[in-house]
Design a protein around this motif. Structure first.
Motif, PDB file in Angstrom:
ATOM      1  N   ASP A   1       0.599  -1.251   0.022  1.00 49.57           N
ATOM      2  CA  ASP A   1      -0.354  -0.043  -0.235  1.00 49.57           C
ATOM      3  C   ASP A   1       0.547   1.258  -0.269  1.00 49.57           C
ATOM      4  O   ASP A   1       0.305   2.087   0.168  1.00 49.57           O
ATOM      5  CB  ASP A   1      -1.003   0.174   1.041  1.00 49.57           C
ATOM      6  CG  ASP A   1      -1.890  -1.348   0.814  1.00 49.57           C
ATOM      7  OD1 ASP A   1      -2.560  -1.377   0.483  1.00 49.57           O
ATOM      8  OD2 ASP A   1      -1.761  -1.990   2.460  1.00 49.57           O
TER       9      ASP A   1
ATOM     10  N   SER B   1       1.317  -7.334  -5.687  1.00 41.68           N
ATOM     11  CA  SER B   1       0.497  -6.006  -6.823  1.00 41.68           C
ATOM     12  C   SER B   1      -0.095  -5.580  -5.234  1.00 41.68           C
ATOM     13  O   SER B   1      -0.838  -4.393  -5.465  1.00 41.68           O
ATOM     14  CB  SER B   1      -0.938  -7.106  -6.856  1.00 41.68           C
ATOM     15  OG  SER B   1      -1.246  -7.756  -6.286  1.00 41.68           O
ATOM     16  N   LYS B   2       0.064  -6.292  -4.521  1.00 44.17           N
ATOM     17  CA  LYS B   2      -0.160  -5.274  -3.010  1.00 44.17           C
ATOM     18  C   LYS B   2       0.715  -4.524  -2.600  1.00 44.17           C
ATOM     19  O   LYS B   2       0.152  -3.525  -1.402  1.00 44.17           O
ATOM     20  CB  LYS B   2      -0.022  -6.441  -2.033  1.00 44.17           C
ATOM     21  CG  LYS B   2      -1.264  -7.824  -2.134  1.00 44.17           C
ATOM     22  CD  LYS B   2      -1.030  -9.338  -0.728  1.00 44.17           C
ATOM     23  CE  LYS B   2      -2.039 -10.037  -1.277  1.00 44.17           C
ATOM     24  NZ  LYS B   2      -1.217 -11.281  -0.836  1.00 44.17           N
TER      25      LYS B   2
ATOM     26  N   LEU C   1       0.711  -1.523  -4.450  1.00 42.14           N
ATOM     27  CA  LEU C   1       0.314  -0.628  -5.124  1.00 42.14           C
ATOM     28  C   LEU C   1      -0.627   0.185  -3.984  1.00 42.14           C
ATOM     29  O   LEU C   1      -1.568  -0.287  -3.714  1.00 42.14           O
ATOM     30  CB  LEU C   1      -0.559  -1.220  -6.127  1.00 42.14           C
ATOM     31  CG  LEU C   1      -1.015  -0.207  -7.384  1.00 42.14           C
ATOM     32  CD1 LEU C   1       0.275   1.078  -7.735  1.00 42.14           C
ATOM     33  CD2 LEU C   1      -1.800  -0.474  -8.548  1.00 42.14           C
TER      34      LEU C   1
ATOM     35  N   PRO D   1      -4.497   1.949  -2.873  1.00 42.21           N
ATOM     36  CA  PRO D   1      -5.528   2.612  -4.020  1.00 42.21           C
ATOM     37  C   PRO D   1      -5.944   3.234  -4.154  1.00 42.21           C
ATOM     38  O   PRO D   1      -4.890   4.699  -4.569  1.00 42.21           O
ATOM     39  CB  PRO D   1      -6.400   2.174  -2.445  1.00 42.21           C
ATOM     40  CG  PRO D   1      -5.893   1.586  -1.795  1.00 42.21           C
ATOM     41  CD  PRO D   1      -4.288   2.128  -1.493  1.00 42.21           C
TER      42      PRO D   1
ATOM     43  N   LYS E   1      -1.864   2.905 -10.206  1.00 37.98           N
ATOM     44  CA  LYS E   1      -1.851   1.822 -11.317  1.00 37.98           C
ATOM     45  C   LYS E   1      -0.326   0.836 -11.123  1.00 37.98           C
ATOM     46  O   LYS E   1       0.969   1.842 -10.683  1.00 37.98           O
ATOM     47  CB  LYS E   1      -2.056   2.517 -12.973  1.00 37.98           C
ATOM     48  CG  LYS E   1      -2.895   3.865 -13.056  1.00 37.98           C
ATOM     49  CD  LYS E   1      -2.822   4.807 -13.945  1.00 37.98           C
ATOM     50  CE  LYS E   1      -3.949   5.801 -13.623  1.00 37.98           C
ATOM     51  NZ  LYS E   1      -5.158   5.767 -13.927  1.00 37.98           N
TER      52      LYS E   1
ATOM     53  N   HIS F   1      -9.419 -10.830  -8.372  1.00 36.38           N
ATOM     54  CA  HIS F   1      -8.970  -9.550  -7.273  1.00 36.38           C
ATOM     55  C   HIS F   1      -9.619  -8.233  -8.385  1.00 36.38           C
ATOM     56  O   HIS F   1      -9.282  -7.444  -8.984  1.00 36.38           O
ATOM     57  CB  HIS F   1      -7.627  -9.665  -7.803  1.00 36.38           C
ATOM     58  CG  HIS F   1      -6.350 -10.248  -7.327  1.00 36.38           C
ATOM     59  ND1 HIS F   1      -5.908 -11.379  -8.155  1.00 36.38           N
ATOM     60  CD2 HIS F   1      -5.879 -10.130  -5.752  1.00 36.38           C
ATOM     61  CE1 HIS F   1      -5.663 -11.741  -6.851  1.00 36.38           C
ATOM     62  NE2 HIS F   1      -4.501 -10.822  -6.073  1.00 36.38           N
TER      63      HIS F   1
ATOM     64  N   GLU G   1     -10.814  -6.228  -6.612  1.00 34.39           N
ATOM     65  CA  GLU G   1      -9.944  -4.443  -6.475  1.00 34.39           C
ATOM     66  C   GLU G   1      -9.403  -4.068  -8.097  1.00 34.39           C
ATOM     67  O   GLU G   1      -8.939  -2.432  -7.340  1.00 34.39           O
ATOM     68  CB  GLU G   1      -9.560  -4.133  -5.157  1.00 34.39           C
ATOM     69  CG  GLU G   1      -8.477  -4.862  -5.468  1.00 34.39           C
ATOM     70  CD  GLU G   1      -8.369  -6.766  -4.995  1.00 34.39           C
ATOM     71  OE1 GLU G   1      -7.313  -6.948  -4.366  1.00 34.39           O
ATOM     72  OE2 GLU G   1      -8.692  -7.205  -4.943  1.00 34.39           O
ATOM     73  N   PHE G   2      -8.864  -4.355  -8.657  1.00 34.28           N
ATOM     74  CA  PHE G   2      -8.486  -4.015  -9.686  1.00 34.28           C
ATOM     75  C   PHE G   2      -9.012  -3.992 -11.152  1.00 34.28           C
ATOM     76  O   PHE G   2     -10.255  -5.272 -11.053  1.00 34.28           O
ATOM     77  CB  PHE G   2      -7.297  -5.012 -10.279  1.00 34.28           C
ATOM     78  CG  PHE G   2      -6.104  -5.228  -8.906  1.00 34.28           C
ATOM     79  CD1 PHE G   2      -4.949  -4.303  -8.735  1.00 34.28           C
ATOM     80  CD2 PHE G   2      -6.097  -6.257  -8.003  1.00 34.28           C
ATOM     81  CE1 PHE G   2      -4.014  -3.896  -7.750  1.00 34.28           C
ATOM     82  CE2 PHE G   2      -4.692  -5.571  -6.785  1.00 34.28           C
ATOM     83  CZ  PHE G   2      -4.435  -4.359  -6.355  1.00 34.28           C
TER      84      PHE G   2
ATOM     85  N   ARG H   1      -5.545   0.097  -9.789  1.00 37.55           N
ATOM     86  CA  ARG H   1      -6.690  -0.296  -7.958  1.00 37.55           C
ATOM     87  C   ARG H   1      -7.283   1.200  -7.881  1.00 37.55           C
ATOM     88  O   ARG H   1      -7.498   1.690  -7.371  1.00 37.55           O
ATOM     89  CB  ARG H   1      -5.239  -0.734  -6.615  1.00 37.55           C
ATOM     90  CG  ARG H   1      -6.019  -1.797  -5.994  1.00 37.55           C
ATOM     91  CD  ARG H   1      -4.735  -1.141  -4.782  1.00 37.55           C
ATOM     92  NE  ARG H   1      -5.331  -2.290  -3.164  1.00 37.55           N
ATOM     93  CZ  ARG H   1      -4.551  -2.540  -1.962  1.00 37.55           C
ATOM     94  NH1 ARG H   1      -3.480  -2.151  -2.601  1.00 37.55           N
ATOM     95  NH2 ARG H   1      -5.561  -2.489  -1.131  1.00 37.55           N
TER      96      ARG H   1
ATOM     97  N   THR I   1     -12.955  -1.016  -2.507  1.00 33.43           N
ATOM     98  CA  THR I   1     -13.210  -2.452  -2.847  1.00 33.43           C
ATOM     99  C   THR I   1     -14.301  -2.871  -3.183  1.00 33.43           C
ATOM    100  O   THR I   1     -15.265  -2.708  -2.695  1.00 33.43           O
ATOM    101  CB  THR I   1     -12.885  -3.468  -1.885  1.00 33.43           C
ATOM    102  OG1 THR I   1     -11.130  -3.571  -1.555  1.00 33.43           O
ATOM    103  CG2 THR I   1     -12.898  -4.910  -2.309  1.00 33.43           C
TER     104      THR I   1
END
Length: 407
Positions: A293, A340-341, A343, A345, A348, A372, A374-375, A400, A404
């Motif tokens: 994050d 990917s985590k 990234l 919210p 990109k 996923h 959320e993406f 992202r 969510t």
């Protein structure tokens, strides 16, 4: 064409090291070309070009010469070299070394073998089957393009100069370049020369980087002040381009699993005038978890088969295996799922490979997005060697979401 025996022996040594000792072609040639200071630019070009061409067409040459299973002794190496010259239409001198080259037999065999794609373009059976299975008739165009000689492309370093000034500076040294349409920082070299001895290179005004590879950093859509993580940075080729785009503003964190690559990236960054770069060695999951994050932009230039860059690394098709490709697909899936985590919210990321296989590209992204929610996919781009004239690449920009999405 006038042949010189010492140059032919150099080619033979290179071929032997690549195929019998299973060494990498670029490293072999680097060592051989350093071994004789008396060779001029033309001599070095002869050795390099003939070695790479023979590697590209190795299966065809051996089959045409009827030496597919024979050992690579000196006699057979000269026969294989002579066979390749005959295939190119070069008249052979009446040397003892070429006594086993039967020109009529060469042409006869080639006429039969050229109708088979795997022979005409020198592909292992399994690779030809895989390419056609994934790409269908498009594979016919790609294998032809991938057997062409790769052009030399420069990336102008906007931290040190601009395209017009670099073109002028190099031209004053007799190094002529031209712009690449659709790639704003790219210059293609009109004639191969040793660029690494130029003052412009030593001063960090450019890097050698294929035009397709240069599209990846631009695809991130970087904004001023972004915190950017290059999570599979290697020796920093795309990291340096990102730094150039940011004009040393914001922050770049480069990650890799091998310290020597990060050390090389730092060395290159100093030459390029990069001041906003931090490198971190990946020491297990804890390195990645610390970054969760935190990134506005994330580049995942994941390990891949490298099938898109075979024109640049022609020996790769003889070193690749289906087992390796299956293994690397698993690595790709793990990386996009875990990294990917990193990234934030609203951030990109770009998932990129230098492969042309959908199973490493679109299908990996599709699988990730299904699990996923959320993406979301913003844009994807497939760069094929047959269409671009450069390396094959895939890139997908994925955002992202701020919140969510629930089913």
């Amino acid at each position: 064409m006038k042949f010189h025996l010492n140059l032919l022996r150099a080619v033979n040594r290179a071929i032997y090291a690549i195929f019998e000792e299973e060494k990498y072609a670029d490293k072999v040639l680097e060592k051989i070309l350093r071994s004789n200071n008396l060779w001029g630019a033309r001599d070095r070009a002869f050795i390099a070009e003939n070695t790479y061409d023979m590697v590209r067409y190795w299966r065809l040459i051996r089959a045409v010469a009827e030496l597919e299973t024979h050992e690579l002794n000196e006699t057979n190496l000269f026969t294989l070299f002579g066979t390749w010259q005959v295939l190119k239409g070069v008249a052979l001198p009446k040397w003892e070394e070429f006594k086993n080259v039967d020109e009529k037999r060469v042409h006869h065999n080639y006429k039969i073998l050229k109708t088979q794609r795997k022979m005409a373009y020198s592909l292992p059976d399994w690779l030809d089957d895989l390419g056609y299975e994934e790409l269908g008739k498009q594979w016919n165009k790609e294998v032809e393009a991938l057997n062409e000689t790769a052009p030399v492309v420069l990336r102008v370093n906007a931290l040190k100069t601009n395209k017009a000034d670099l073109v002028k500076s190099l031209a004053e040294k007799g190094i002529l370049t031209e712009p690449v349409q659709g790639c704003k920082d790219a210059l293609i070299l009109k004639q191969r020369q040793n660029l690494f001895i130029t003052q412009e290179f030593k001063d960090g005004m450019f890097e050698v980087q294929d035009a397709s590879s240069q599209l990846v950093a631009e695809f991130l859509k970087i904004e001023p002040g972004n915190r950017i993580v290059d999570a599979c940075a290697g020796a920093g080729g795309k990291t340096l381009h990102i730094a150039s785009i940011t004009q040393n503003k914001g922050r770049i964190i480069s990650l890799d699993t091998e310290q020597w690559k990060l050390d090389e990236a730092k060395k290159r960054a100093r030459r390029a005038g990069v001041s906003n770069l931090e490198t971190r060695l990946i020491e297990g999951n804890k390195t990645i978890k610390k970054l969760y994050d935190t990134a506005d932009r994330l580049l995942l230039d994941v390990p891949c088969s490298g099938l898109g860059v075979i024109k640049r690394n022609p020996d790769a098709k003889w070193k690749l295996s289906m087992e390796f490709i299956n293994k690397v697909k698993g690595q790709q899936e793990a990386i996009i799922n875990d990294y990917s985590k990193i990234l934030k919210p609203g951030g990109k990321m770009v998932y990129a490979t230098c492969s042309i296989l959908p199973s490493e590209n679109q299908k990996q992204v599709e699988r990730f997005l299904k699990t996923h929610p959320e993406f979301v996919l913003e844009e994807e781009r497939v760069v094929l060697p047959s269409e671009s004239g450069f390396d094959g690449f895939y890139m997908a920009r994925i955002a992202r979401l701020e919140k969510t999405v629930t089913a």
